[in-house]
Design a protein around this motif. Structure first.
Motif, PDB file in Angstrom:
ATOM      1  N   MET A   1       0.853  -1.123  -0.064  1.00  0.00           N
ATOM      2  CA  MET A   1      -0.160   0.209   0.019  1.00  0.00           C
ATOM      3  C   MET A   1       0.954   1.359  -0.063  1.00  0.00           C
ATOM      4  O   MET A   1       1.977   1.113   0.557  1.00  0.00           O
ATOM      5  CB  MET A   1      -0.808   0.047   1.221  1.00  0.00           C
ATOM      6  N   GLN A   2       0.449   2.205  -0.258  1.00  0.00           N
ATOM      7  CA  GLN A   2       0.919   3.527  -0.575  1.00  0.00           C
ATOM      8  C   GLN A   2       0.306   4.583   0.110  1.00  0.00           C
ATOM      9  O   GLN A   2      -0.306   5.503  -0.614  1.00  0.00           O
ATOM     10  CB  GLN A   2       1.437   3.848  -2.036  1.00  0.00           C
ATOM     11  N   PRO A   3      -0.006   4.719   1.438  1.00  0.00           N
ATOM     12  CA  PRO A   3      -1.013   5.677   2.031  1.00  0.00           C
ATOM     13  C   PRO A   3      -0.713   6.878   1.573  1.00  0.00           C
ATOM     14  O   PRO A   3       0.456   7.417   1.658  1.00  0.00           O
ATOM     15  CB  PRO A   3      -0.837   5.250   3.413  1.00  0.00           C
ATOM     16  N   ILE A   4      -1.693   7.879   1.401  1.00  0.00           N
ATOM     17  CA  ILE A   4      -1.749   9.360   1.259  1.00  0.00           C
ATOM     18  C   ILE A   4      -2.702  10.061   2.191  1.00  0.00           C
ATOM     19  O   ILE A   4      -3.853   9.509   2.353  1.00  0.00           O
ATOM     20  CB  ILE A   4      -2.181   9.626  -0.346  1.00  0.00           C
ATOM     21  N   LEU A   5      -2.190  11.321   2.523  1.00  0.00           N
ATOM     22  CA  LEU A   5      -2.972  12.074   3.400  1.00  0.00           C
ATOM     23  C   LEU A   5      -4.044  12.714   2.742  1.00  0.00           C
ATOM     24  O   LEU A   5      -3.862  13.166   1.866  1.00  0.00           O
ATOM     25  CB  LEU A   5      -2.011  13.084   3.874  1.00  0.00           C
ATOM     26  N   ARG A  33       5.862   6.487  -0.710  1.00  0.00           N
ATOM     27  CA  ARG A  33       6.542   5.234  -0.738  1.00  0.00           C
ATOM     28  C   ARG A  33       5.625   4.160  -0.295  1.00  0.00           C
ATOM     29  O   ARG A  33       4.703   4.281   0.600  1.00  0.00           O
ATOM     30  CB  ARG A  33       7.898   5.182   0.157  1.00  0.00           C
ATOM     31  N   ALA A  34       5.811   3.128  -0.824  1.00  0.00           N
ATOM     32  CA  ALA A  34       5.165   1.804  -0.782  1.00  0.00           C
ATOM     33  C   ALA A  34       5.443   1.322   0.555  1.00  0.00           C
ATOM     34  O   ALA A  34       6.601   1.274   0.977  1.00  0.00           O
ATOM     35  CB  ALA A  34       5.155   0.886  -1.779  1.00  0.00           C
ATOM     36  N   MET A  35       4.483   0.679   1.315  1.00  0.00           N
ATOM     37  CA  MET A  35       4.723   0.342   2.787  1.00  0.00           C
ATOM     38  C   MET A  35       3.929  -1.016   2.836  1.00  0.00           C
ATOM     39  O   MET A  35       2.957  -1.276   2.249  1.00  0.00           O
ATOM     40  CB  MET A  35       4.289   1.089   3.603  1.00  0.00           C
ATOM     41  N   TRP A  36       4.600  -1.871   3.721  1.00  0.00           N
ATOM     42  CA  TRP A  36       3.723  -3.349   3.898  1.00  0.00           C
ATOM     43  C   TRP A  36       2.861  -2.855   5.219  1.00  0.00           C
ATOM     44  O   TRP A  36       3.097  -1.728   5.903  1.00  0.00           O
ATOM     45  CB  TRP A  36       4.833  -4.180   4.588  1.00  0.00           C
ATOM     46  N   LEU A  37       1.831  -3.645   4.992  1.00  0.00           N
ATOM     47  CA  LEU A  37       0.535  -3.300   6.043  1.00  0.00           C
ATOM     48  C   LEU A  37       1.183  -3.512   7.377  1.00  0.00           C
ATOM     49  O   LEU A  37       0.791  -2.895   8.470  1.00  0.00           O
ATOM     50  CB  LEU A  37      -0.394  -4.375   5.697  1.00  0.00           C
ATOM     51  N   SER A  38       2.148  -4.359   7.677  1.00  0.00           N
ATOM     52  CA  SER A  38       2.774  -4.740   8.954  1.00  0.00           C
ATOM     53  C   SER A  38       3.219  -3.190   9.459  1.00  0.00           C
ATOM     54  O   SER A  38       3.584  -3.005  10.724  1.00  0.00           O
ATOM     55  CB  SER A  38       3.980  -5.997   9.150  1.00  0.00           C
ATOM     56  N   ASP A  39       4.068  -2.783   8.592  1.00  0.00           N
ATOM     57  CA  ASP A  39       5.014  -1.677   8.917  1.00  0.00           C
ATOM     58  C   ASP A  39       3.996  -0.315   9.240  1.00  0.00           C
ATOM     59  O   ASP A  39       4.051   0.414  10.305  1.00  0.00           O
ATOM     60  CB  ASP A  39       5.714  -0.848   7.791  1.00  0.00           C
ATOM     61  N   VAL A  40       2.701  -0.191   8.631  1.00  0.00           N
ATOM     62  CA  VAL A  40       1.716   0.657   8.745  1.00  0.00           C
ATOM     63  C   VAL A  40       0.947   0.493  10.199  1.00  0.00           C
ATOM     64  O   VAL A  40       1.196   1.409  10.835  1.00  0.00           O
ATOM     65  CB  VAL A  40       0.617   0.675   7.900  1.00  0.00           C
ATOM     66  N   VAL A  41       0.927  -0.804  10.516  1.00  0.00           N
ATOM     67  CA  VAL A  41       0.355  -0.988  11.869  1.00  0.00           C
ATOM     68  C   VAL A  41       1.270  -0.954  13.002  1.00  0.00           C
ATOM     69  O   VAL A  41       0.976  -0.258  13.941  1.00  0.00           O
ATOM     70  CB  VAL A  41       0.086  -2.663  11.993  1.00  0.00           C
ATOM     71  N   ARG A  42       2.558  -1.143  12.866  1.00  0.00           N
ATOM     72  CA  ARG A  42       3.763  -0.810  13.859  1.00  0.00           C
ATOM     73  C   ARG A  42       3.974   0.818  14.018  1.00  0.00           C
ATOM     74  O   ARG A  42       4.237   1.155  15.149  1.00  0.00           O
ATOM     75  CB  ARG A  42       5.102  -1.269  13.301  1.00  0.00           C
ATOM     76  N   ILE A  43       3.791   1.493  13.025  1.00  0.00           N
ATOM     77  CA  ILE A  43       3.820   2.868  13.058  1.00  0.00           C
ATOM     78  C   ILE A  43       2.657   3.420  13.774  1.00  0.00           C
ATOM     79  O   ILE A  43       2.845   4.183  14.866  1.00  0.00           O
ATOM     80  CB  ILE A  43       4.009   3.529  11.547  1.00  0.00           C
ATOM     81  N   CYS A  44       1.560   2.859  13.502  1.00  0.00           N
ATOM     82  CA  CYS A  44       0.223   3.327  14.394  1.00  0.00           C
ATOM     83  C   CYS A  44       0.389   3.107  15.714  1.00  0.00           C
ATOM     84  O   CYS A  44       0.162   3.850  16.581  1.00  0.00           O
ATOM     85  CB  CYS A  44      -0.712   2.818  13.632  1.00  0.00           C
ATOM     86  N   GLU A  88       0.691  -8.187  -3.701  1.00  0.00           N
ATOM     87  CA  GLU A  88       0.864  -7.671  -5.144  1.00  0.00           C
ATOM     88  C   GLU A  88       1.671  -6.721  -4.598  1.00  0.00           C
ATOM     89  O   GLU A  88       1.688  -5.951  -3.680  1.00  0.00           O
ATOM     90  CB  GLU A  88      -0.409  -7.439  -5.844  1.00  0.00           C
ATOM     91  N   ASP A  89       2.565  -6.233  -5.621  1.00  0.00           N
ATOM     92  CA  ASP A  89       3.483  -5.167  -5.566  1.00  0.00           C
ATOM     93  C   ASP A  89       2.512  -3.895  -6.103  1.00  0.00           C
ATOM     94  O   ASP A  89       2.054  -3.623  -7.319  1.00  0.00           O
ATOM     95  CB  ASP A  89       4.748  -5.284  -6.523  1.00  0.00           C
ATOM     96  N   LYS A  90       2.386  -2.916  -5.248  1.00  0.00           N
ATOM     97  CA  LYS A  90       1.598  -1.931  -5.551  1.00  0.00           C
ATOM     98  C   LYS A  90       2.358  -0.443  -5.362  1.00  0.00           C
ATOM     99  O   LYS A  90       1.695   0.560  -4.922  1.00  0.00           O
ATOM    100  CB  LYS A  90       0.237  -1.827  -4.664  1.00  0.00           C
ATOM    101  N   ALA A  91       3.465  -0.445  -5.732  1.00  0.00           N
ATOM    102  CA  ALA A  91       4.200   0.623  -5.722  1.00  0.00           C
ATOM    103  C   ALA A  91       4.196   1.542  -7.020  1.00  0.00           C
ATOM    104  O   ALA A  91       4.319   0.948  -8.002  1.00  0.00           O
ATOM    105  CB  ALA A  91       5.708   0.348  -5.577  1.00  0.00           C
ATOM    106  N   PHE A  92       3.929   2.731  -6.598  1.00  0.00           N
ATOM    107  CA  PHE A  92       3.811   3.684  -7.916  1.00  0.00           C
ATOM    108  C   PHE A  92       4.461   5.037  -7.714  1.00  0.00           C
ATOM    109  O   PHE A  92       5.081   5.519  -6.607  1.00  0.00           O
ATOM    110  CB  PHE A  92       2.238   4.226  -7.874  1.00  0.00           C
ATOM    111  N   SER A  93       4.928   5.325  -8.779  1.00  0.00           N
ATOM    112  CA  SER A  93       5.796   6.657  -8.784  1.00  0.00           C
ATOM    113  C   SER A  93       4.923   7.898  -8.615  1.00  0.00           C
ATOM    114  O   SER A  93       3.924   7.986  -9.184  1.00  0.00           O
ATOM    115  CB  SER A  93       6.344   6.882 -10.185  1.00  0.00           C
ATOM    116  N   VAL A  94       5.231   8.732  -7.815  1.00  0.00           N
ATOM    117  CA  VAL A  94       4.662   9.969  -7.430  1.00  0.00           C
ATOM    118  C   VAL A  94       4.983  11.118  -8.335  1.00  0.00           C
ATOM    119  O   VAL A  94       4.684  12.319  -8.179  1.00  0.00           O
ATOM    120  CB  VAL A  94       4.371  10.166  -6.075  1.00  0.00           C
ATOM    121  N   GLU A  95       6.178  10.690  -9.172  1.00  0.00           N
ATOM    122  CA  GLU A  95       6.484  12.038 -10.114  1.00  0.00           C
ATOM    123  C   GLU A  95       5.524  12.748 -10.754  1.00  0.00           C
ATOM    124  O   GLU A  95       5.555  14.021 -10.721  1.00  0.00           O
ATOM    125  CB  GLU A  95       7.859  11.473 -11.011  1.00  0.00           C
ATOM    126  N   PRO A  96       4.754  11.976 -11.494  1.00  0.00           N
ATOM    127  CA  PRO A  96       3.623  12.938 -12.158  1.00  0.00           C
ATOM    128  C   PRO A  96       2.889  13.627 -11.172  1.00  0.00           C
ATOM    129  O   PRO A  96       2.486  14.839 -11.555  1.00  0.00           O
ATOM    130  CB  PRO A  96       2.733  11.664 -12.991  1.00  0.00           C
TER     131      PRO A  96
END
Length: 124
Positions: A1-5, A33-44, A88-96
């Motif tokens: 996932m690539q969480p966005i505010l 940046r793309a993150m694993w769900l486990s990283d999101v849970v740990r940060i929260c 799935e790999d869900k990493a996207f470029s945010v350059e555009p």
């Protein structure tokens, strides 16, 4: 996932309406940046000062448990496709997003701190 505010989403939508370079383009809106769900849970958990244990389980076990869960009332129903989507790999470029919309997305942890600070301020 690539969480966005949500503020970055709103800024991006407003910019898309105002900028000719965004016209007729499909632009992915995502966090930096793309993150694993486990990283999101740990940060929260860390920011909420809570303890959490994340137990990684093999895909075949997750798929089996999801299949069995539908037979038990009250358990969430998760399809096999939903389980596979998590892998799935869900990493996207945010350059555009940056170049066409002029929006640089805020990192997940920074955005979450902002939300938590705003929430604490409202409670006072």
């Amino acid at each position: 996932m690539q969480p966005i505010l949500i503020d970055d989403v709103v800024s991006s939508l407003a910019a898309a309406l105002d900028r000719s370079e965004a016209e007729s383009k499909t632009i992915v809106l995502a966090g930096p940046r793309a993150m694993w769900l486990s990283d999101v849970v740990r940060i929260c958990a860390r920011l909420l000062e809570r303890r959490v244990t994340v137990l990684p389980i093999p895909l075949w076990i997750a798929r089996g448990l999801a299949g069995l869960a539908r037979f038990f009332p009250g358990f969430p129903h998760v399809s096999d496709g939903e389980i596979l989507r998590l892998c799935e790999d869900k990493a996207f470029s945010v350059e555009p997003m940056r170049s066409c919309l002029g929006v640089t997305p805020m990192p997940f942890e920074e955005g979450l701190k902002l939300i938590l600070d705003q929430s604490a301020t409202k409670k006072r």
